[in-house]
Every structure is written in C-alpha cells, then in structure tokens.
Design a protein around this motif. Structure first.
Motif, PDB file in Angstrom:
ATOM      1  N   ARG A  25      -8.431   5.736   0.637  1.00  0.00           N
ATOM      2  CA  ARG A  25      -8.950   5.508   1.983  1.00  0.00           C
ATOM      3  C   ARG A  25     -10.399   5.946   2.044  1.00  0.00           C
ATOM      4  O   ARG A  25     -10.753   7.053   1.670  1.00  0.00           O
ATOM      5  CB  ARG A  25      -8.139   6.279   3.013  1.00  0.00           C
ATOM      6  CG  ARG A  25      -8.590   5.982   4.442  1.00  0.00           C
ATOM      7  CD  ARG A  25      -7.820   6.797   5.406  1.00  0.00           C
ATOM      8  NE  ARG A  25      -8.376   8.158   5.364  1.00  0.00           N
ATOM      9  CZ  ARG A  25      -8.178   9.074   6.284  1.00  0.00           C
ATOM     10  NH1 ARG A  25      -7.408   8.823   7.301  1.00  0.00           N
ATOM     11  NH2 ARG A  25      -8.717  10.262   6.194  1.00  0.00           N
ATOM     12  N   GLN A  29     -10.982   1.793   6.028  1.00  0.00           N
ATOM     13  CA  GLN A  29     -10.562   0.832   5.009  1.00  0.00           C
ATOM     14  C   GLN A  29      -9.678   1.495   3.955  1.00  0.00           C
ATOM     15  O   GLN A  29      -9.984   2.576   3.480  1.00  0.00           O
ATOM     16  CB  GLN A  29     -11.775   0.211   4.320  1.00  0.00           C
ATOM     17  CG  GLN A  29     -11.426  -0.819   3.267  1.00  0.00           C
ATOM     18  CD  GLN A  29     -10.641  -1.993   3.817  1.00  0.00           C
ATOM     19  OE1 GLN A  29     -10.883  -2.459   4.920  1.00  0.00           O
ATOM     20  NE2 GLN A  29      -9.688  -2.466   3.047  1.00  0.00           N
ATOM     21  N   ARG A  30      -8.589   0.834   3.600  1.00  0.00           N
ATOM     22  CA  ARG A  30      -7.694   1.324   2.553  1.00  0.00           C
ATOM     23  C   ARG A  30      -7.603   0.284   1.450  1.00  0.00           C
ATOM     24  O   ARG A  30      -7.520  -0.912   1.713  1.00  0.00           O
ATOM     25  CB  ARG A  30      -6.312   1.603   3.122  1.00  0.00           C
ATOM     26  CG  ARG A  30      -6.297   2.810   4.019  1.00  0.00           C
ATOM     27  CD  ARG A  30      -4.920   3.039   4.592  1.00  0.00           C
ATOM     28  NE  ARG A  30      -4.849   4.264   5.369  1.00  0.00           N
ATOM     29  CZ  ARG A  30      -5.171   4.364   6.637  1.00  0.00           C
ATOM     30  NH1 ARG A  30      -5.610   3.310   7.294  1.00  0.00           N
ATOM     31  NH2 ARG A  30      -5.080   5.513   7.265  1.00  0.00           N
ATOM     32  N   GLN A  44      -5.474  -2.789   5.611  1.00  0.00           N
ATOM     33  CA  GLN A  44      -5.864  -2.001   6.760  1.00  0.00           C
ATOM     34  C   GLN A  44      -4.664  -1.311   7.406  1.00  0.00           C
ATOM     35  O   GLN A  44      -4.757  -0.188   7.868  1.00  0.00           O
ATOM     36  CB  GLN A  44      -6.567  -2.875   7.788  1.00  0.00           C
ATOM     37  CG  GLN A  44      -7.165  -2.092   8.932  1.00  0.00           C
ATOM     38  CD  GLN A  44      -8.008  -2.956   9.835  1.00  0.00           C
ATOM     39  OE1 GLN A  44      -8.138  -4.149   9.646  1.00  0.00           O
ATOM     40  NE2 GLN A  44      -8.588  -2.341  10.848  1.00  0.00           N
TER      41      GLN A  44
END
Length: 68
Positions: A25, A29-30, A44
């Motif tokens: 992360r 945003q991931r 997301q």
C-alpha cells in the motif's frame, strides 16, 4: 512522502507448497503481486480477497495456515 505498508496472504496447495501474494500500500493505492508466478495487479478495494482468489484459481492453494 507517502508511507509504504506491506502485508501478505499465504496459502498452501494440496502438495504442501506455500504460495504467497504480497499486498503493498502506498497512500490509497494497493498493489498485489504473486511471489510464485509474478502475477501483479492494482487493487483499490479488497486486495486481500483478490489475492485469495488468485491463489485458489491459479495455484489451487486454498489451505489457510492461520486456521487450526
């Protein structure tokens, strides 16, 4: 500068091999990335669920090591 957090989802397949998907992360945003096959995707929402789905579908890895 945004803080970077990482976690992982681990599952074993029926042959006893461990498969890991890392969840990273940065801000909101991931990114999820499979350590076995290199599959990578932005996610997301619900990245851990998407990681579990990938492990089950691509590697037939469904055994959760945290469950006794």
């Amino acid at each position: 500068m945004p803080q970077i957090d990482t976690s992982k989802v681990s599952r074993w397949d029926r042959h006893g091999r461990q498969h890991v998907v890392h969840v990273q992360r940065t801000g909101v945003q991931r990114t999820i990335e499979c350590g076995t096959c290199g599959w990578r995707r932005g996610a997301q929402f619900l990245p851990w669920l998407k990681a579990q789905e990938h492990l089950a579908e691509a590697h037939q890895a469904t055994v959760d090591p945290t469950e006794a």
